[in-house]
Design a protein around this motif. Structure first.
Motif, PDB file in Angstrom:
ATOM      1  N   HIS A   1     125.721 -20.196 116.433  1.00  0.00           N
ATOM      2  CA  HIS A   1     126.928 -20.926 116.811  1.00  0.00           C
ATOM      3  C   HIS A   1     126.834 -22.408 116.472  1.00  0.00           C
ATOM      4  CE1 HIS A   1     126.833 -17.355 119.510  1.00  0.00           C
ATOM      5  NE2 HIS A   1     128.071 -17.282 119.077  1.00  0.00           N
ATOM      6  N   SER A   2     125.974 -22.737 115.516  1.00  0.00           N
ATOM      7  CA  SER A   2     125.779 -24.125 115.106  1.00  0.00           C
ATOM      8  C   SER A   2     125.847 -24.231 113.591  1.00  0.00           C
ATOM      9  CB  SER A   2     124.424 -24.657 115.601  1.00  0.00           C
ATOM     10  OG  SER A   2     124.307 -24.555 117.004  1.00  0.00           O
ATOM     11  N   ARG A   3     125.988 -25.456 113.121  1.00  0.00           N
ATOM     12  CA  ARG A   3     125.980 -25.701 111.678  1.00  0.00           C
ATOM     13  C   ARG A   3     125.326 -27.045 111.411  1.00  0.00           C
ATOM     14  NH1 ARG A   3     129.081 -28.304 107.720  1.00  0.00           N
ATOM     15  NH2 ARG A   3     129.124 -27.240 105.696  1.00  0.00           N
ATOM     16  N   ILE A   4     124.285 -27.035 110.582  1.00  0.00           N
ATOM     17  CA  ILE A   4     123.676 -28.267 110.087  1.00  0.00           C
ATOM     18  C   ILE A   4     124.044 -28.348 108.617  1.00  0.00           C
ATOM     19  CG2 ILE A   4     121.541 -29.523 109.683  1.00  0.00           C
ATOM     20  CD1 ILE A   4     120.355 -28.158 112.086  1.00  0.00           C
ATOM     21  N   GLY A   5     125.003 -29.190 108.306  1.00  0.00           N
ATOM     22  CA  GLY A   5     125.583 -29.160 106.975  1.00  0.00           C
ATOM     23  C   GLY A   5     125.671 -30.517 106.312  1.00  0.00           C
ATOM     24  N   PHE A   6     126.278 -30.513 105.138  1.00  0.00           N
ATOM     25  CA  PHE A   6     126.446 -31.735 104.364  1.00  0.00           C
ATOM     26  C   PHE A   6     127.678 -31.590 103.485  1.00  0.00           C
ATOM     27  CE2 PHE A   6     123.802 -28.837 101.954  1.00  0.00           C
ATOM     28  CZ  PHE A   6     124.379 -28.857 100.687  1.00  0.00           C
TER      29      PHE A   6
ATOM     30  N   VAL B   1     136.455 -35.825  92.029  1.00  0.00           N
ATOM     31  CA  VAL B   1     137.779 -35.326  92.381  1.00  0.00           C
ATOM     32  C   VAL B   1     137.760 -34.246  93.458  1.00  0.00           C
ATOM     33  CG1 VAL B   1     138.783 -35.886  90.144  1.00  0.00           C
ATOM     34  CG2 VAL B   1     137.728 -33.635  90.494  1.00  0.00           C
ATOM     35  N   THR B   2     136.596 -33.748  93.826  1.00  0.00           N
ATOM     36  CA  THR B   2     136.533 -32.690  94.831  1.00  0.00           C
ATOM     37  C   THR B   2     135.302 -32.892  95.704  1.00  0.00           C
ATOM     38  OG1 THR B   2     136.643 -30.291  95.162  1.00  0.00           O
ATOM     39  CG2 THR B   2     135.149 -31.085  93.440  1.00  0.00           C
ATOM     40  N   THR B   3     135.198 -32.117  96.783  1.00  0.00           N
ATOM     41  CA  THR B   3     134.077 -32.222  97.703  1.00  0.00           C
ATOM     42  C   THR B   3     133.372 -30.877  97.810  1.00  0.00           C
ATOM     43  OG1 THR B   3     135.158 -33.951  99.003  1.00  0.00           O
ATOM     44  CG2 THR B   3     133.386 -32.729 100.081  1.00  0.00           C
ATOM     45  N   VAL B   4     132.062 -30.901  97.631  1.00  0.00           N
ATOM     46  CA  VAL B   4     131.232 -29.708  97.810  1.00  0.00           C
ATOM     47  C   VAL B   4     130.616 -29.760  99.198  1.00  0.00           C
ATOM     48  CG1 VAL B   4     129.129 -28.523  97.071  1.00  0.00           C
ATOM     49  CG2 VAL B   4     130.742 -29.399  95.367  1.00  0.00           C
ATOM     50  N   ARG B   5     130.687 -28.636  99.906  1.00  0.00           N
ATOM     51  CA  ARG B   5     130.127 -28.541 101.253  1.00  0.00           C
ATOM     52  C   ARG B   5     129.056 -27.471 101.297  1.00  0.00           C
ATOM     53  NH1 ARG B   5     135.491 -29.766 101.661  1.00  0.00           N
ATOM     54  NH2 ARG B   5     136.009 -31.544 103.030  1.00  0.00           N
TER      55      ARG B   5
ATOM     56  N   THR C   1     125.673 -23.304  99.554  1.00  0.00           N
ATOM     57  CA  THR C   1     126.963 -23.925  99.249  1.00  0.00           C
ATOM     58  C   THR C   1     128.005 -22.892  98.853  1.00  0.00           C
ATOM     59  OG1 THR C   1     126.464 -24.248  96.901  1.00  0.00           O
ATOM     60  CG2 THR C   1     125.773 -25.996  98.430  1.00  0.00           C
ATOM     61  N   GLY C   2     127.620 -21.614  98.889  1.00  0.00           N
ATOM     62  CA  GLY C   2     128.545 -20.559  98.521  1.00  0.00           C
ATOM     63  C   GLY C   2     128.548 -20.201  97.045  1.00  0.00           C
ATOM     64  N   VAL C   3     127.738 -20.924  96.247  1.00  0.00           N
ATOM     65  CA  VAL C   3     127.637 -20.645  94.808  1.00  0.00           C
ATOM     66  C   VAL C   3     126.156 -20.502  94.475  1.00  0.00           C
ATOM     67  CG1 VAL C   3     128.098 -21.465  92.471  1.00  0.00           C
ATOM     68  CG2 VAL C   3     129.745 -21.913  94.299  1.00  0.00           C
ATOM     69  N   GLU C   4     125.735 -19.302  94.098  1.00  0.00           N
ATOM     70  CA  GLU C   4     124.313 -19.018  93.890  1.00  0.00           C
ATOM     71  C   GLU C   4     123.693 -19.915  92.825  1.00  0.00           C
ATOM     72  OE1 GLU C   4     121.456 -15.166  92.832  1.00  0.00           O
ATOM     73  OE2 GLU C   4     123.598 -14.904  93.257  1.00  0.00           O
ATOM     74  N   GLN C   5     124.379 -20.117  91.712  1.00  0.00           N
ATOM     75  CA  GLN C   5     123.833 -20.939  90.637  1.00  0.00           C
ATOM     76  C   GLN C   5     123.646 -22.381  91.091  1.00  0.00           C
ATOM     77  OE1 GLN C   5     126.225 -20.915  87.078  1.00  0.00           O
ATOM     78  NE2 GLN C   5     124.775 -22.150  85.904  1.00  0.00           N
ATOM     79  N   ARG C   6     124.601 -22.898  91.852  1.00  0.00           N
ATOM     80  CA  ARG C   6     124.491 -24.272  92.356  1.00  0.00           C
ATOM     81  C   ARG C   6     123.341 -24.388  93.365  1.00  0.00           C
ATOM     82  NH1 ARG C   6     129.975 -26.096  93.920  1.00  0.00           N
ATOM     83  NH2 ARG C   6     129.736 -24.752  95.736  1.00  0.00           N
ATOM     84  N   ASP C   7     123.205 -23.385  94.233  1.00  0.00           N
ATOM     85  CA  ASP C   7     122.112 -23.413  95.206  1.00  0.00           C
ATOM     86  C   ASP C   7     120.758 -23.420  94.507  1.00  0.00           C
ATOM     87  OD1 ASP C   7     124.082 -23.324  97.104  1.00  0.00           O
ATOM     88  OD2 ASP C   7     123.817 -21.199  97.576  1.00  0.00           O
ATOM     89  N   ALA C   8     120.623 -22.632  93.440  1.00  0.00           N
ATOM     90  CA  ALA C   8     119.370 -22.588  92.693  1.00  0.00           C
ATOM     91  C   ALA C   8     119.050 -23.955  92.094  1.00  0.00           C
ATOM     92  CB  ALA C   8     119.446 -21.528  91.603  1.00  0.00           C
TER      93      ALA C   8
ATOM     94  N   GLY D   1     131.348 -42.741  85.472  1.00  0.00           N
ATOM     95  CA  GLY D   1     131.129 -42.308  86.837  1.00  0.00           C
ATOM     96  C   GLY D   1     130.146 -41.149  86.895  1.00  0.00           C
ATOM     97  N   ALA D   2     129.722 -40.799  88.110  1.00  0.00           N
ATOM     98  CA  ALA D   2     128.693 -39.795  88.317  1.00  0.00           C
ATOM     99  C   ALA D   2     129.296 -38.437  88.624  1.00  0.00           C
ATOM    100  CB  ALA D   2     127.777 -40.224  89.453  1.00  0.00           C
ATOM    101  N   MET D   3     128.590 -37.386  88.177  1.00  0.00           N
ATOM    102  CA  MET D   3     129.001 -36.031  88.504  1.00  0.00           C
ATOM    103  C   MET D   3     128.887 -35.776  90.009  1.00  0.00           C
ATOM    104  SD  MET D   3     130.056 -33.032  87.482  1.00  0.00           S
ATOM    105  CE  MET D   3     129.708 -32.868  85.716  1.00  0.00           C
ATOM    106  N   VAL D   4     127.814 -36.318  90.619  1.00  0.00           N
ATOM    107  CA  VAL D   4     127.575 -36.144  92.049  1.00  0.00           C
ATOM    108  C   VAL D   4     127.470 -37.512  92.697  1.00  0.00           C
ATOM    109  CG1 VAL D   4     126.090 -35.133  93.815  1.00  0.00           C
ATOM    110  CG2 VAL D   4     126.322 -34.000  91.592  1.00  0.00           C
ATOM    111  N   SER D   5     128.209 -37.742  93.765  1.00  0.00           N
ATOM    112  CA  SER D   5     128.205 -39.035  94.440  1.00  0.00           C
ATOM    113  C   SER D   5     126.836 -39.354  95.032  1.00  0.00           C
ATOM    114  CB  SER D   5     129.255 -39.045  95.555  1.00  0.00           C
ATOM    115  OG  SER D   5     129.150 -40.208  96.350  1.00  0.00           O
ATOM    116  N   GLU D   6     126.515 -40.645  95.082  1.00  0.00           N
ATOM    117  CA  GLU D   6     125.287 -41.082  95.740  1.00  0.00           C
ATOM    118  C   GLU D   6     125.387 -40.926  97.254  1.00  0.00           C
ATOM    119  OE1 GLU D   6     122.309 -42.569  94.403  1.00  0.00           O
ATOM    120  OE2 GLU D   6     123.112 -41.623  92.589  1.00  0.00           O
TER     121      GLU D   6
END
Length: 218
Positions: free
Chosen positions: A50-55, A62-66, A99-106, A196-201
């Motif tokens: 019942h908890s979430r430790i996330g980012f 242009v979008t946000t990855v969670r 993150t819900g995407v296996e390739q990204r998690d790897a 600009g950067a692909m991933v924000s600092e």
């Protein structure tokens, strides 16, 4: 956050007329603990179900990855009489990032980012806790990622307390903080054709915590 109770609602003490929702003296002075919070003093542990430790992080500008860490261990002590005596330790399995995407998690657990093979744990240990307003606690601590330890400041809001139908005492807190990932050696980045950067600092950490009181030894 899904906390169960007999009434399906979280209980929190009713405000008293003299209580303020903010620190009247500003950030430099501590608020006065509500005496009713003394009943919550004791050992607790996070309930992963019942908890979430996330980012969350801005991607391609242009979008946000969670994402979240799904495996972790915790030791918590809350002192309702003297919040400064409260403390927390959380150890997360680096490879449990989701993150819900296996390739990204790897990619995230590889050497470009978290390097889970060489750094299997991400840790947080509190160093100070202060009540800064009604139901708001400021927790300072050391965050360790990829073997690099640095300070973070987390503001936690007390959500409420319940005893669930199974007799477990539960307490809820929500918190968030923003860090610069490069401070922890997470410097990999691809550049966009437009600049600009692909991933924000900037990386936002989110803690949606439901904790269960740890039974005391007989």
């Amino acid at each position: 956050m899904n906390l169960f109770s007999r009434s399906s609602l979280l209980r929190r003490p009713e405000p008293r007329p003299e209580e303020s929702t903010v620190d009247p003296a500003g950030a430099g002075a501590a608020a006065v603990p509500d005496p009713r919070m003394a009943a919550l003093t004791g050992e607790w542990m996070i309930d992963p179900a019942h908890s979430r430790i996330g980012f969350s992080v801005r991607h391609a500008m242009v979008t946000t990855v969670r994402g979240a860490f799904t495996e972790y261990e915790s030791r918590l002590y809350f002192d309702g009489r003297d919040p400064a005596r409260s403390r927390a330790e959380i150890s997360m399995a680096t490879a449990s990032v989701d993150t819900g995407v296996e390739q990204r998690d790897a990619h995230l657990i590889g050497r470009d980012f978290l390097d889970a093979r060489n750094h299997p744990r991400i840790g947080f240990t509190s160093t100070a806790v202060q009540l800064i307003g009604k139901d708001v606690y400021r927790m300072t601590g050391d965050l360790t990622i990829r073997g690099v330890t640095g300070p973070v400041v987390l503001d936690l809001t007390y959500i409420g307390y319940v005893t669930d139908p199974f007799g477990y005492e539960r307490v809820g807190f929500d918190g968030t903080t923003t860090i610069n990932r490069s401070d922890w050696g997470l410097t990999y980045n691809a550049r966009l054709a437009e600049g600009g950067a692909m991933v924000s600092e900037r990386l936002r950490l989110q803690f949606d915590i439901a904790a269960i009181r740890t039974p005391t030894a007989a």
